[in-house]
Write an enzyme that holds these catalytic residues in place. Structure first.
Site, PDB file in Angstrom:
ATOM      1  N   GLY A  19      40.412  53.755  32.339  1.00 47.65           N
ATOM      2  CA  GLY A  19      40.480  52.916  31.141  1.00 47.65           C
ATOM      3  C   GLY A  19      41.495  51.813  31.289  1.00 47.65           C
ATOM      4  CG  ASN A  20      41.262  48.337  29.440  1.00 47.07           C
ATOM      5  OD1 ASN A  20      41.622  48.119  28.290  1.00 47.07           O
ATOM      6  ND2 ASN A  20      39.985  48.253  29.815  1.00 47.07           N
ATOM      7  NE  ARG A  21      49.754  48.856  29.092  1.00 46.06           N
ATOM      8  CZ  ARG A  21      50.767  49.677  29.325  1.00 46.06           C
ATOM      9  NH1 ARG A  21      50.751  50.455  30.360  1.00 46.06           N
ATOM     10  NH2 ARG A  21      51.803  49.703  28.523  1.00 46.06           N
ATOM     11  CB  SER A  22      42.119  46.776  25.371  1.00 44.05           C
ATOM     12  OG  SER A  22      41.605  46.287  24.155  1.00 44.05           O
TER      13      SER A  22
END
Ligand code: CTP
Length: 213
Positions: A19-22
């Protein structure tokens, strides 16, 4: 108006993902403001705890490929797309059916490319206004202008996500906007809710200009 928000999750096994930090705040702010202005809004959101804004139709997705399918299904019927989602560019080649067990030594993951959703929309653009975001940590203007051209956008909202008060997980943003005709604007640090208004003012201006000409 079609808005995408939050990050995508690319499953590795039944319990893990890339995933990512958004967090989705920017896209949710745009969707909320567009609905407040009277637009019909579809919000295609990756996993997030944010509450659906009033008057917005929300479609929840998980992976980049899910988001691609949902966006394509809505695309023909919209006047503008604001693509605030942080889409994973790669996914694991395989999703294990069972939890991957640890063993001694290193584990190497093979990744394969996801579709570039905004690029694909740019290829089949007709009347739609396309607005992209560029999340960068260096050479912001160069990279943002490159994405603006490659993805056939009307404008792109660029932010340096390495800045403390801009980008992922904070309620403010500090952006530059680059237009297809070469113009650029610097904006001060501001709440994402206010930036949503700035972006929609520009979308409305393009729509009005088209109505006149
Ligand atoms: N985007 C998309 N599909 C992808 C990747 C990005 O639709 N697979 C969209 C994002 O929603 C954003 C814009 O393209 O509006 C730019 O995303 P960004 O992550 O900044 O750039 P990338 O095109 O992925 O390029 P890179 O990761 O190499 O910086």
């Amino acid at each position: 108006i079609l808005v995408t928000a939050a990050g995508t999750e690319e499953p590795l096994d039944p319990v893990r993902y890339l995933g990512n930090r958004s967090t989705g705040r920017m896209g949710f702010a745009v969707a909320a403001e567009a609905a407040r202005r009277g637009a019909q809004v579809v919000l295609i959101a990756g996993p997030t705890h944010l509450v659906t804004p009033a008057g917005v139709r929300r479609v929840d997705v998980r992976s980049a490929r899910d988001m691609y399918a949902a966006v394509c299904a809505a695309y023909d019927g919209v006047d503008a797309v604001i693509k605030a989602a942080a889409v994973a560019d790669y996914r694991p080649v395989e999703t294990a059916a069972h939890k991957i067990k640890k063993s001694d030594g290193e584990l190497t993951l093979a990744l394969t490319r996801n579709p570039d959703i905004l690029y694909e929309l740019g290829q089949k653009k007709r009347h739609q206004i396309l607005v992209g975001f560029a999340a960068e940590t260096q050479n912001v203007a160069d990279y943002a202008r490159g994405k603006l051209a490659t993805k056939n956008l009307d404008f792109i909202v660029a932010n340096n996500v390495a800045e403390k008060d801009a980008g992922f997980g904070v309620s403010t943003n500090h952006v530059q906007i680059f237009y297809a005709d070469g113009r650029a604007e610097d904006h001060p640090l501001m709440p994402k809710a206010k930036l949503a208004g700035v972006i929609l003012d520009r979308v409305e201006a393009i729509l009005k200009q088209r109505t006149v000409t």
